[in-house]
Design a protein around this motif. Structure first.
Motif, PDB file in Angstrom:
ATOM      1  N   SER A  62      19.561 -56.076 -13.085  1.00  0.00           N
ATOM      2  CA  SER A  62      19.895 -56.742 -14.322  1.00  0.00           C
ATOM      3  C   SER A  62      20.887 -55.886 -15.033  1.00  0.00           C
ATOM      4  CB  SER A  62      18.739 -57.099 -15.224  1.00  0.00           C
ATOM      5  OG  SER A  62      18.148 -56.035 -15.612  1.00  0.00           O
ATOM      6  N   TYR A  63      21.171 -54.563 -14.431  1.00  0.00           N
ATOM      7  CA  TYR A  63      21.903 -53.638 -15.088  1.00  0.00           C
ATOM      8  C   TYR A  63      23.492 -54.419 -15.076  1.00  0.00           C
ATOM      9  CZ  TYR A  63      24.814 -49.638 -16.394  1.00  0.00           C
ATOM     10  OH  TYR A  63      25.349 -48.607 -17.184  1.00  0.00           O
ATOM     11  N   LYS A  64      24.259 -54.137 -16.431  1.00  0.00           N
ATOM     12  CA  LYS A  64      25.495 -54.494 -16.495  1.00  0.00           C
ATOM     13  C   LYS A  64      26.372 -53.280 -16.773  1.00  0.00           C
ATOM     14  CE  LYS A  64      24.159 -59.238 -18.035  1.00  0.00           C
ATOM     15  NZ  LYS A  64      24.329 -60.318 -18.892  1.00  0.00           N
ATOM     16  N   TYR A  65      27.748 -53.400 -16.321  1.00  0.00           N
ATOM     17  CA  TYR A  65      28.618 -52.538 -16.333  1.00  0.00           C
ATOM     18  C   TYR A  65      29.193 -52.290 -18.040  1.00  0.00           C
ATOM     19  CZ  TYR A  65      33.217 -50.355 -16.783  1.00  0.00           C
ATOM     20  OH  TYR A  65      34.164 -49.388 -17.173  1.00  0.00           O
ATOM     21  N   GLN A  66      29.104 -51.141 -18.530  1.00  0.00           N
ATOM     22  CA  GLN A  66      29.442 -50.826 -19.878  1.00  0.00           C
ATOM     23  C   GLN A  66      30.803 -50.094 -19.911  1.00  0.00           C
ATOM     24  OE1 GLN A  66      27.857 -52.103 -22.671  1.00  0.00           O
ATOM     25  NE2 GLN A  66      26.688 -53.300 -21.175  1.00  0.00           N
ATOM     26  N   LEU A  81      20.192 -40.432  -9.736  1.00  0.00           N
ATOM     27  CA  LEU A  81      20.888 -40.447 -10.588  1.00  0.00           C
ATOM     28  C   LEU A  81      22.072 -41.079  -9.940  1.00  0.00           C
ATOM     29  CD1 LEU A  81      20.957 -36.510 -10.882  1.00  0.00           C
ATOM     30  CD2 LEU A  81      19.694 -37.969 -12.196  1.00  0.00           C
ATOM     31  N   TRP A  82      22.470 -42.235 -10.882  1.00  0.00           N
ATOM     32  CA  TRP A  82      23.292 -43.414 -10.397  1.00  0.00           C
ATOM     33  C   TRP A  82      24.479 -43.581 -11.115  1.00  0.00           C
ATOM     34  CZ3 TRP A  82      21.284 -49.262 -11.860  1.00  0.00           C
ATOM     35  CH2 TRP A  82      22.374 -49.943 -11.476  1.00  0.00           C
ATOM     36  N   ASP A  83      25.742 -43.359 -10.684  1.00  0.00           N
ATOM     37  CA  ASP A  83      26.939 -43.360 -11.433  1.00  0.00           C
ATOM     38  C   ASP A  83      27.350 -44.915 -11.546  1.00  0.00           C
ATOM     39  OD1 ASP A  83      29.757 -43.363 -11.640  1.00  0.00           O
ATOM     40  OD2 ASP A  83      30.252 -41.854 -10.079  1.00  0.00           O
ATOM     41  N   VAL A  84      27.399 -45.159 -12.779  1.00  0.00           N
ATOM     42  CA  VAL A  84      27.897 -46.512 -13.254  1.00  0.00           C
ATOM     43  C   VAL A  84      29.330 -46.447 -13.912  1.00  0.00           C
ATOM     44  CG1 VAL A  84      25.480 -47.318 -13.284  1.00  0.00           C
ATOM     45  CG2 VAL A  84      26.581 -46.461 -15.385  1.00  0.00           C
ATOM     46  N   THR A  85      30.411 -45.620 -13.278  1.00  0.00           N
ATOM     47  CA  THR A  85      31.308 -45.624 -13.889  1.00  0.00           C
ATOM     48  C   THR A  85      32.446 -46.739 -13.612  1.00  0.00           C
ATOM     49  OG1 THR A  85      32.372 -44.029 -12.204  1.00  0.00           O
ATOM     50  CG2 THR A  85      31.235 -43.313 -14.327  1.00  0.00           C
ATOM     51  N   GLY A  86      33.574 -46.779 -14.291  1.00  0.00           N
ATOM     52  CA  GLY A  86      34.385 -47.813 -14.151  1.00  0.00           C
ATOM     53  C   GLY A  86      35.190 -47.733 -12.547  1.00  0.00           C
ATOM     54  N   SER A  87      35.276 -46.509 -11.944  1.00  0.00           N
ATOM     55  CA  SER A  87      36.039 -46.321 -10.852  1.00  0.00           C
ATOM     56  C   SER A  87      35.270 -47.064  -9.686  1.00  0.00           C
ATOM     57  CB  SER A  87      35.990 -45.038 -10.071  1.00  0.00           C
ATOM     58  OG  SER A  87      34.742 -44.570 -10.276  1.00  0.00           O
ATOM     59  N   LEU A  88      33.966 -47.643  -9.873  1.00  0.00           N
ATOM     60  CA  LEU A  88      33.456 -48.655  -8.867  1.00  0.00           C
ATOM     61  C   LEU A  88      33.739 -50.088  -8.996  1.00  0.00           C
ATOM     62  CD1 LEU A  88      29.859 -46.867  -9.578  1.00  0.00           C
ATOM     63  CD2 LEU A  88      30.957 -47.076  -7.229  1.00  0.00           C
ATOM     64  N   LEU A  89      34.493 -50.440 -10.024  1.00  0.00           N
ATOM     65  CA  LEU A  89      34.801 -51.659 -10.471  1.00  0.00           C
ATOM     66  C   LEU A  89      35.873 -52.420  -9.473  1.00  0.00           C
ATOM     67  CD1 LEU A  89      35.328 -51.612 -14.372  1.00  0.00           C
ATOM     68  CD2 LEU A  89      33.547 -52.715 -12.744  1.00  0.00           C
ATOM     69  N   PRO A  90      36.152 -53.345  -9.208  1.00  0.00           N
ATOM     70  CA  PRO A  90      37.016 -54.152  -8.238  1.00  0.00           C
ATOM     71  C   PRO A  90      38.271 -54.161  -8.740  1.00  0.00           C
ATOM     72  CG  PRO A  90      35.791 -56.115  -9.539  1.00  0.00           C
ATOM     73  CD  PRO A  90      35.211 -54.415  -9.893  1.00  0.00           C
ATOM     74  N   THR A  91      39.250 -54.297  -8.012  1.00  0.00           N
ATOM     75  CA  THR A  91      40.777 -54.369  -8.429  1.00  0.00           C
ATOM     76  C   THR A  91      41.245 -55.689  -8.660  1.00  0.00           C
ATOM     77  OG1 THR A  91      41.626 -54.292  -6.086  1.00  0.00           O
ATOM     78  CG2 THR A  91      41.352 -52.157  -7.226  1.00  0.00           C
ATOM     79  N   LYS A  92      40.523 -56.552  -8.234  1.00  0.00           N
ATOM     80  CA  LYS A  92      40.954 -58.110  -8.353  1.00  0.00           C
ATOM     81  C   LYS A  92      39.794 -58.790  -9.058  1.00  0.00           C
ATOM     82  CE  LYS A  92      42.717 -58.530  -3.604  1.00  0.00           C
ATOM     83  NZ  LYS A  92      42.868 -58.826  -2.133  1.00  0.00           N
ATOM     84  N   SER A  93      40.465 -59.533  -9.961  1.00  0.00           N
ATOM     85  CA  SER A  93      39.598 -60.521 -11.012  1.00  0.00           C
ATOM     86  C   SER A  93      38.681 -61.511 -10.151  1.00  0.00           C
ATOM     87  CB  SER A  93      40.454 -61.112 -12.000  1.00  0.00           C
ATOM     88  OG  SER A  93      41.422 -61.862 -11.240  1.00  0.00           O
ATOM     89  N   GLY A  94      37.537 -61.977 -10.728  1.00  0.00           N
ATOM     90  CA  GLY A  94      36.878 -63.112 -10.434  1.00  0.00           C
ATOM     91  C   GLY A  94      35.684 -62.459  -9.524  1.00  0.00           C
TER      92      GLY A  94
END
Length: 190
Positions: A87-91, A1-14
């Motif tokens: 290949s999974y992409k953040y949504q 069961l794999w959490d793919v939520t936004g809290s895993l995103l980076p704080t910096k762009s690029g």
């Protein structure tokens, strides 16, 4: 069961996901673990012994269950799952819903198999509709798995996932454990 939520995103762009090529969006409260967790899920798949009678199911979730992909643990099946993860992409989404993935696992349990659940998450269930159901769902582990070979591992991808009520609920159940981080290898014996 794999959490793919936004809290895993980076704080910096690029930041680009080296596997999917997706330029990851930023999130001001993100922990930057999106790619690292993807690698942990891939490592988990690779670590499963090749055996065509073994089935691996990857369930991605955020507000709801996004994907449920199953393959046998043959060389080809594992490669297909690894390709899916790579290949999974953040949504974009709004919440984290941990209840539905756990219930999905309950529905996947097979009486004629040994069942393992690895729940990878970095936070808490904040979905308004399922928030009050998290602890009762966790507490139902023994009644939902009782009498069957089922073992659960609640993997804390980030310290924010280490909630006292969740820890107490999981640790009070038989065959259900808190795992301190996603870089742990769990040996299973039958």
């Amino acid at each position: 069961l794999w959490d793919v939520t936004g809290s895993l995103l980076p704080t910096k762009s690029g930041v680009t996901d080296p596997y999917s090529g997706q330029k990851l969006p930023t999130y001001s409260k993100g922990n930057g673990l999106f790619v690292e967790l993807k690698e942990a899920v891939m490592d988990c798949i690779r670590y499963v012994e090749e055996d065509p009678s073994t089935q691996i199911t990857v369930v991605t979730f955020h507000d709801y269950i996004r994907d449920r992909v199953s393959r046998n643990a043959s060389s080809e099946g594992k490669e297909e799952l690894l390709d899916f993860v790579k290949s999974y992409k953040y949504q974009p989404h709004k919440y984290t819903n941990i209840v539905d993935p756990i219930r999905t696992f309950y529905g996947l349990i097979r009486n004629d198999k040994i069942n393992y659940m690895f729940l990878f998450t970095d936070g808490d269930n904040d979905h308004p509709e399922t928030r009050p159901q998290l602890i009762p769902t966790l507490n139902s582990w023994e009644s939902r798995t009782g009498g069957r070979d089922a073992y659960g591992f609640y993997v804390l991808v980030h310290p924010d996932a280490d909630q006292p009520d969740i820890r107490q609920s999981v640790e009070s159940q038989d065959n259900y454990w808190i795992v301190p981080n996603a870089k742990v290898r769990i040996k299973t014996c039958t």
